[in-house]
Design an enzyme around this catalytic site. Structure first.
Site, mmCIF file in Angstrom:
data_model
loop_
_atom_site.group_PDB
_atom_site.id
_atom_site.type_symbol
_atom_site.label_atom_id
_atom_site.label_comp_id
_atom_site.label_asym_id
_atom_site.label_seq_id
_atom_site.Cartn_x
_atom_site.Cartn_y
_atom_site.Cartn_z
ATOM 1 C CE LYS A 197 0.554 1.146 4.545
ATOM 2 N NZ LYS A 197 0.707 2.450 5.227
ATOM 3 C CB THR A 254 -1.665 4.609 2.849
ATOM 4 O OG1 THR A 254 -1.792 3.884 4.074
ATOM 5 C CG2 THR A 254 -0.216 5.015 2.688
#
Length: 338
Positions: A197, A254
């Site tokens: 991620k 994120t």
């Protein structure tokens, strides 16, 4: 297997923003906490003023959280030891701490990355360096933006460990009114989600820096999730893990939040800054994806998994490819079914 004892005392090794925040969570949960800081002045500030101004300005830390610059003192008598250092320095740090680790303590990783030299996940590094079985290693991962958690904004996360009872024991030690941990036994899926991620967030940041909008970001998030899942399944992860908190949940946070170091770093690259300029602007905060993009790319090649977003992020960060041509390259790939 012997029954797992309750977690009453925890050492957190690493007093950066996430390590300090997680120590606060543990203390708020009623767990006795010792936080190790590399610099004595940081430990003294925490103990005397109840704050860590360099990483969490304006956040008051609970009285139950005590800090020290002596790792042996921090881990003495601990039921669990939380490792809160960057992924690429974990091996070196842990080797120094290994002689003083309590023999039966659960070792918990907060780091999200894949080691460059070995392509190992953090749990594998811990098992190897600390010489412990994998059922003593746990991972905490999820949408964990430290500043929001330190402000006690509600969030959920995952405590993953092959030993379910051990995961439950640690879950109880870090459960608060604002921090809700779930358990999982899929270490591979949880760790790959956390590592990948960061790389996808760099790509999303570059897109923002280039002036692209939400359609572009959502496309990168979705296709990034697809390539992360492909890699995870190739390594033996459970596919559904990637739809959970440590997968999709952490990916969205994120990629979309300006509080994300990786997203912000990518945005600077998209606006034309060099990697060195973006690193100087980060003031010592580590954007894990800058290094992990290379190890993830190598891991994908080893398993024959196609990861085009990770590939172009690596080339932007390490081979001089500019973000704008990288975007054109991704859009110009061969058309295929979803």
């Amino acid at each position: 297997m012997a029954p797992v004892e309750p977690v009453r005392r925890v050492a957190v090794l690493g007093a950066g923003s996430w390590g300090t925040t997680f120590a606060k969570v543990l203390a708020d949960a009623g767990t006795e906490v010792r936080l190790w800081a590399r610099r004595r002045e940081v430990a003294d500030e925490i103990n005397a003023e109840r704050r860590n101004g360099g990483y969490l300005p304006g956040v008051e830390l609970p009285e139950g959280l005590r800090a020290t610059d002596d790792a042996a003192e921090a881990v003495h008598g601990a039921d669990a030891v939380v490792l809160a250092v960057p992924s690429q320095t974990l091996r070196e740090n842990l080797a120094g701490w290994q002689p003083v680790l309590p023999p039966e303590a659960t070792l918990v990783s907060l780091a999200k990355g894949v080691e460059l030299s070995t392509l190992h996940r953090m749990s594998q590094v811990i098992g190897e360096v600390a010489d412990v079985p994998m059922d003593r290693v746990a991972v905490v991962s999820g949408p964990n933006l430290a500043v929001e958690i330190a402000a006690e904004q509600p969030t959920a996360t995952v405590v993953a460990c092959p030993d379910h009872d051990r995961a439950v024991a640690f879950q109880r030690a870090c459960s608060t009114s604002y921090f809700r941990p779930y358990t999982n036994v899929d270490l591979i899926g949880i760790e790959l989600s956390g590592a990948c991620k960061n790389v996808i967030a760099l790509a999303c940041g570059m897109a923002v820096g280039l002036g692209f909008g939400d359609n572009t970001a959502s496309s990168l998030i979705t296709r990034g999730l697809a390539e992360t899942t492909r890699l995870g399944v190739a390594l033996g992860a459970e596919p559904m893990t990637f739809a959970g908190l440590a997968g999709l949940g952490d990916l969205v946070a994120t990629c979309m939040s300006p509080l994300s170091r990786n997203r912000t770093f990518g945005e600077r690259l998209g606006r034309g800054e060099t990697v060195a300029e973006a690193q100087r602007a980060a003031h010592g905060q580590v954007a894990e994806g800058v290094k992990s993009c290379s190890s993830i790319r190598q891991l994908a090649a080893r398993y024959g998994v196609e990861m085009p977003i990770a590939d172009v992020v690596h080339r932007v960060c390490h081979e001089g490819l500019a973000p704008a041509p990288a975007a054109v390259e991704l859009l110009g790939r061969e058309r295929k079914p979803e």
